[in-house]
Design an enzyme around this catalytic site. Structure first.
Site, PDB file in Angstrom:
ATOM      1  N   LYS A 398       0.841  -1.194   0.000  1.00 30.23           N
ATOM      2  CA  LYS A 398       0.000   0.000   0.000  1.00 30.23           C
ATOM      3  C   LYS A 398       0.879   1.248   0.000  1.00 30.23           C
ATOM      4  O   LYS A 398       1.790   1.364   0.814  1.00 30.23           O
ATOM      5  CB  LYS A 398      -0.930  -0.020   1.215  1.00 30.23           C
ATOM      6  CG  LYS A 398      -1.868  -1.242   1.237  1.00 30.23           C
ATOM      7  CD  LYS A 398      -2.592  -1.391   2.558  1.00 30.23           C
ATOM      8  CE  LYS A 398      -1.627  -1.709   3.680  1.00 30.23           C
ATOM      9  NZ  LYS A 398      -2.325  -2.044   4.952  1.00 30.23           N
ATOM     10  N   THR A 430      -7.364   8.994   9.561  1.00 29.37           N
ATOM     11  CA  THR A 430      -6.979   7.776   8.841  1.00 29.37           C
ATOM     12  C   THR A 430      -6.744   6.595   9.785  1.00 29.37           C
ATOM     13  O   THR A 430      -6.130   5.602   9.405  1.00 29.37           O
ATOM     14  CB  THR A 430      -5.707   8.023   8.014  1.00 29.37           C
ATOM     15  OG1 THR A 430      -4.670   8.507   8.891  1.00 29.37           O
ATOM     16  CG2 THR A 430      -5.963   9.048   6.916  1.00 29.37           C
ATOM     17  N   GLY A 432      -7.136   3.238  11.421  1.00 24.78           N
ATOM     18  CA  GLY A 432      -7.793   1.987  11.047  1.00 24.78           C
ATOM     19  C   GLY A 432      -7.792   1.683   9.567  1.00 24.78           C
ATOM     20  O   GLY A 432      -8.443   0.723   9.136  1.00 24.78           O
ATOM     21  N   THR A 433      -7.038   2.444   8.768  1.00 23.49           N
ATOM     22  CA  THR A 433      -7.065   2.215   7.321  1.00 23.49           C
ATOM     23  C   THR A 433      -6.526   0.833   6.945  1.00 23.49           C
ATOM     24  O   THR A 433      -7.097   0.147   6.099  1.00 23.49           O
ATOM     25  CB  THR A 433      -6.256   3.288   6.581  1.00 23.49           C
ATOM     26  OG1 THR A 433      -4.954   3.396   7.182  1.00 23.49           O
ATOM     27  CG2 THR A 433      -6.943   4.639   6.641  1.00 23.49           C
ATOM     28  N   GLY A 434      -5.415   0.420   7.559  1.00 25.56           N
ATOM     29  CA  GLY A 434      -4.830  -0.870   7.217  1.00 25.56           C
ATOM     30  C   GLY A 434      -5.734  -2.032   7.596  1.00 25.56           C
ATOM     31  O   GLY A 434      -5.934  -2.970   6.811  1.00 25.56           O
ATOM     32  N   CYS A 435      -6.278  -1.981   8.812  1.00 24.91           N
ATOM     33  CA  CYS A 435      -7.199  -3.033   9.262  1.00 24.91           C
ATOM     34  C   CYS A 435      -8.418  -3.107   8.354  1.00 24.91           C
ATOM     35  O   CYS A 435      -8.866  -4.191   7.952  1.00 24.91           O
ATOM     36  CB  CYS A 435      -7.667  -2.755  10.692  1.00 24.91           C
ATOM     37  SG  CYS A 435      -6.342  -2.541  11.899  1.00 24.91           S
TER      38      CYS A 435
END
Length: 502
Positions: A398, A430, A432-435
């Site tokens: 990402k 932003t 929690g974007t990865g989860c």
């Protein structure tokens, strides 16, 4: 919600006289070496029926090999079908016989097979399909769908031809010819009850994973909630990331979510103040209890906290490799707090990463895993190759941490790179974007989307969730799962028509 594939996508031979039906992944053998072992590895991935095709002239060899495969099919409770050889089917007490257009008389085959063994007949157009149905076939092998290397193609009706034939045929249709993980969904959407594959599974370096990703595509025919996802991650007391973000995403996108908690965190939008790891034995117990009862199509891992927990998760997955694994290698909290130590990183690389169907690192995580400094897309590609060599079947890096106007994610499947660009949204919200991104990919996979489509839809979802985020707290606020999901459902309804009602 999906059921276990060997309960749901199975051709059942009912010798009591009731009709039998073929559905799911139909594996046809090739002429390569170690065929029994390759088939053995593929079956747990969701193989619903096994067809023995052998072009050799040595009768004794054919009988011996067929006998081994027959026993393997019986041990796994899936039907065994012989291709174009009625005497061999009778000798091996096969569950069925498949005939090509010029490979035998269906009436004679039915008489000798009896009423309860399966009879499949190849067809290439509507007239042949209707004739096969009239002749008493239990299913039709229809194709080719796409060009294939296994034989020279004379007839190529494709998915369009299948869609035209489907309304006129009452028995199951097995689509065959050139089917891969990237085009199989089009064949299912055109009306196929089953997918016949050879090289797409048997030539894979991991026949289990290849079979799993194909069999999972049949979930796209199920009602909502569609597919089941387990998240294995830490709890975020602020609700923006971790288990909380995962379950919000899975539920709002239309799948069923279960969870295994690896750690408790005391955190809010400003950062993490304390972490309490869960005992590895209890992580193992959570995994075992859920997997023994609830069907799980995809497992998504997030914060795993310690090497002992990573080992526990890896051990559990090695003994139950049924679900595909989406690995989000969570290492740093949004505020910069380290969520994993050096020993745990090494354990993740050597124990868990080789089990992953997909790993989804951001730039700092990819640098730590690959040892490569990333400053542009070329660096992302180099890191993706390096991480792929560690064992993950697919790598998604990402690009949100790069400073370009676009946020570009790059997927590497071992042979090709696919770019997923999106306009960068300027906001501090932003958390929690990865989860959320990894859980969205897992949800779309569980719903029967192929990987490239699942990543694309998840990218759209997370971009909307960032764009629609609203200030909450005094630090990095969470993304907006609710409104982003609402937009996803709205677009789905538009594309599928007014009858779409999840």
């Amino acid at each position: 919600m999906d059921r276990r594939k060997n309960d749901h996508l199975r051709l059942v031979v009912d010798r009591s006289g009731a009709s039998s039906r073929i559905e799911g992944l139909y594996l046809v053998t090739d002429e390569g070496p170690n065929i029994v072992e390759r088939v053995r590895r593929a079956i747990p991935g969701g193989v619903a029926a096994l067809q023995f095709r052998h072009k050799g002239s040595d009768r004794a060899e054919k009988s011996l090999l067929g006998g081994e495969l027959r026993r393997l099919a019986a041990d796994n409770d899936i039907p065994f079908i012989v291709n174009d050889d009625l005497p061999l089917a009778l000798e091996l007490d096969a569950d069925g016989l498949h005939l090509g257009q010029s490979d035998g008389d269906p009436a004679e085959a039915r008489q000798l097979l009896g009423p309860y063994r399966l009879l499949g007949i190849s067809a290439h157009n509507l007239d042949e399909a209707l004739a096969a149905q009239q002749a008493g076939a239990d299913y039709i092998g229809f194709g080719a769908m796409f060009p294939t290397r296994s034989k020279e193609i004379e007839h190529l009706p494709g998915p369009t031809g299948l869609a035209e034939v489907r309304p006129h045929i009452q028995i199951p249709i097995v689509a065959i010819g050139g089917i891969t993980r990237n085009n199989a969904h089009k064949v299912i959407d055109s009306g196929a009850d089953s997918l016949a594959v050879i090289s797409a599974v048997l030539e894979s370096r991991d026949p289990f994973v290849a079979a799993s990703e194909l069999s999972l595509l049949f979930n796209r025919k199920d009602p909502f909630p569609r597919g089941s996802v387990m998240t294995v991650a830490g709890s975020d007391s602020g609700g923006g990331a971790g288990i909380q973000a995962d379950l919000k995403t899975i539920t709002l996108l239309g799948s069923y979510g279960s969870s295994v908690i690896t750690a408790l965190t005391a955190q809010n939008t400003r950062g993490v103040s304390a972490i309490q790891g869960v005992e590895p034995e209890f992580v193992t117990e959570q995994l075992a209890v859920v997997l023994s009862d609830i069907p799980v199509d995809v497992i998504k891992t997030g914060m795993l906290f310690s090497s002992r927990i990573i080992d526990a998760v890896a051990t559990a997955l090695e003994s139950n490799r049924r679900p595909l694994l989406v690995l989000d290698p969570v290492m740093l909290a949004k505020g910069g707090t380290s969520l994993i130590d050096r020993e745990a990183v090494n354990c993740l690389k050597h124990s868990l990463l080789p089990l992953a169907y997909l790993i989804t690192p951001n730039i700092p995580e990819a640098e730590r895993l690959s040892g490569i400094t990333i400053v542009d897309e070329d660096g992302m590609q180099q890191a993706a190759r390096a991480i792929h060599r560690l064992g993950s079947r697919n790598v998604l890096i990402k690009g949100g941490h790069l400073g370009d106007g676009n946020s570009v994610d790059i997927l590497f499947d071992g042979s090709a790179f696919i770019r997923y660009p999106a306009q960068r949204v300027l906001t501090k919200n932003t958390h929690g974007t990865g989860c959320t991104m990894a859980s969205a990919i897992a949800s779309f996979l569980a719903q029967g989307e192929p990987l490239q489509v699942a990543v694309g839809r998840a990218k759209e979802f997370i971009t909307n969730a960032i764009r629609l985020s609203q200030p909450l707290g005094k630090g990095h606020g969470p993304v907006n799962h609710f409104l982003a999901a609402k937009e996803i459902w709205g677009e789905s309804a538009k594309s599928r028509g007014p009858e779409y009602n999840p």
